[in-house]
Enzyme design. Structure first.
Site, PDB file in Angstrom:
ATOM      1  N   ASP A   1       0.861  -1.178   0.000  1.00  0.00           N
ATOM      2  CA  ASP A   1       0.000   0.000   0.000  1.00  0.00           C
ATOM      3  C   ASP A   1       0.899   1.230   0.000  1.00  0.00           C
ATOM      4  OD1 ASP A   1      -1.740   2.103   0.546  1.00  0.00           O
ATOM      5  OD2 ASP A   1      -2.987   0.913   1.893  1.00  0.00           O
TER       6      ASP A   1
ATOM      7  N   ASP B   1       0.915   8.685  -9.272  1.00  0.00           N
ATOM      8  CA  ASP B   1      -0.250   8.773 -10.163  1.00  0.00           C
ATOM      9  C   ASP B   1      -1.408   8.162  -9.383  1.00  0.00           C
ATOM     10  OD1 ASP B   1      -1.810   9.203 -12.402  1.00  0.00           O
ATOM     11  OD2 ASP B   1      -1.244   7.318 -13.342  1.00  0.00           O
TER      12      ASP B   1
ATOM     13  N   CYS C   1      -5.874  11.389 -13.467  1.00  0.00           N
ATOM     14  CA  CYS C   1      -6.584  11.508 -14.739  1.00  0.00           C
ATOM     15  C   CYS C   1      -8.029  11.940 -14.470  1.00  0.00           C
ATOM     16  CB  CYS C   1      -6.528  10.198 -15.520  1.00  0.00           C
ATOM     17  SG  CYS C   1      -7.117   8.756 -14.619  1.00  0.00           S
TER      18      CYS C   1
END
Length: 457
Positions: free
Chosen positions: A316, A331, A384
């Site tokens: 994690d 990201d 994104c």
């Protein structure tokens, strides 16, 4: 880009195993493709299955039919609101609760009639066959025939009276995009989402040569946009590991790190590995971290094909104890609303409440990532998502609570392609409607946000 099905969203129940199987008797041509599309749509709408996982394998189905099935499914999801608006007046009693799969049959039939180059008689006839093939919908085959025949007559006029910006963008997204970007820009975003996305690839070297070999063009970012793509695995260079599929916008965050040759870089939330590949190809010593062993398996397979290497760690990212690193790329998991052109299911599977849940996760991940950077090193954060809470607001909050970080503004020194998407604050923001250049297949890119920070010495 992170998978829309990240557990933090809390929206997707476990997928049901509703794998389609071909009927025992010989099916009419094209039937199995429609069966696969309708089953996939049912899984998306009723089990919140991600589009990329929705189509289960059908033994013996040819690649051409599989591609047709995906095209039908993706087209239906892109125009889902419009299709429902066209079908609704044809069902005076609504959809029967005893036949939950009936909506998927009607939707894929209407999508072929209104938005695809399929003869009306084939779209209607095969949809009736679909209804007859399932015991829950067999009794409504006549209804399917009547509804779709009516749509062949009245559908085009109905389309002319509908505004896709209203019907095909959920209210919560439309409202947010207008607030963040203005109505004109919001409409431009919605318009580009109606068409299939282009295929972009990142090459390890010599983009001009590969653009010629792939019948593509080199974009200002260095990515190659392939204009006449067939099956990806059949394209030149795939088996040789010369390139990998990656939207042009998704390739930009790594560029913000500059020359990484010889640096030890952590790629957090790394799977499926496009950015890990970029870093490794540029000469970095990469530690790729992701919480999903299954996704890391795919990352490792991609690196093997590309003949690249990285230290792959299943952990994690919020609690990963490594480093310190010369640079860290995060990201982060997000609502992925910048990728709706590729993943049109997200618009209907996500809700406004997911933003706060994911923003809280992003905040924890950002603090953890910052702790992994050595003094003087860089941290690049990207998502994104088109939602400011997952981009601009995250960086503002991070800088407000951490005096050990400073923004390194993005600008002309990062190259023409990056500079074109610079925000007034010095971050990077791309929108799906950027790079619209005439033909839809040559236009647009994913919506991305990225910011570059330095850890003070």
């Amino acid at each position: 880009m992170k998978a829309p099905s990240h557990p933090a969203s809390g929206r997707r129940p476990p997928a049901r195993d509703t794998r389609p199987s071909a009927p025992a008797q010989k099916s009419p041509p094209g039937f199995n493709a429609r069966l696969l599309a309708a089953d996939g749509l049912d899984r998306v709408l009723r089990a919140a299955t991600p589009l990329e996982d929705a189509m289960q394998d059908m033994p013996g189905l040819e690649a051409r039919d599989r591609a047709l099935a995906f095209n039908i499914l993706a087209t239906t999801l892109r125009r889902l609101g419009t299709l429902r608006a066209v079908i609704r007046p044809c069902l005076t009693k609504g959809l029967p609760t005893s036949a939950p799969k009936l909506e998927a049959v009607l939707l894929v039939g209407a999508a072929q009639i209104l938005f695809m180059d399929v003869p009306d008689h084939a779209a209607v006839g095969l949809s009736v066959d679909l209804a007859r093939s399932d015991r829950t919908t067999a009794g409504f085959a006549g209804l399917v025939n009547a509804v779709l025949r009516r749509i062949t007559r009245e559908g085009p006029a109905q389309l002319a009276a509908l505004d896709p910006f209203v019907t095909d963008v959920p209210d919560w997204l439309r409202r947010r995009w207008i607030a963040a970007y203005g109505e004109d820009k919001a409409r431009a975003i919605a318009a580009v989402l109606l068409s299939p996305p282009p295929l972009d690839v990142t090459v390890k070297s010599d983009p001009d040569d590969w653009a010629a070999r792939l019948s593509g063009e080199v974009l200002p970012t260095g990515s190659i946009r392939i204009l006449e793509a067939g099956p990806v695995r059949a394209l030149p260079g795939f088996d040789d590991g010369a390139w990998w599929v990656q939207d042009a916008a998704a390739a930009l965050p790594v560029k913000l790190l500059g020359d990484v040759a010889g640096l030890h870089v952590a790629d957090l939330c790394a799977a499926p590995g496009g950015k890990t590949a970029q870093l490794a190809a540029a000469g970095a010593r990469v530690t790729a971290v992701d919480r999903s062993p299954e996704r890391l398996k795919r990352l490792s397979e991609n690196l093997h094909r590309l003949k690249l290497s990285a230290d792959v760690v299943a952990a994690d990212a919020a609690s990963f104890a490594g480093g310190p690193f010369d640079a860290v790329l995060l990201d982060a998991p997000c609502t992925a609303t910048g990728t709706l052109r590729r993943h049109p299911d997200i618009a209907w599977a996500k809700g406004e409440g997911d933003i706060a849940t994911l923003a809280a996760l992003q905040s924890r991940l950002l603090d953890a990532a910052a702790n992994l950077v050595k003094p003087g090193g860089l941290l690049v954060y990207s998502t994104c998502s088109l939602e400011p809470e997952e981009g601009e607001a995250q960086i503002a909050a991070l800088l407000a609570r951490r005096s050990d970080l400073e923004r390194v503004p993005v600008g002309a020194a990062d190259g023409e392609a990056v500079a074109a998407f610079t925000t007034p604050q010095g971050d990077l923001r791309t929108l799906p409607c950027d790079w619209v250049r005439g033909e839809p297949e040559r236009s647009g890119l994913d919506g991305f946000f990225a910011a570059r920070l330095r850890k003070r010495d």
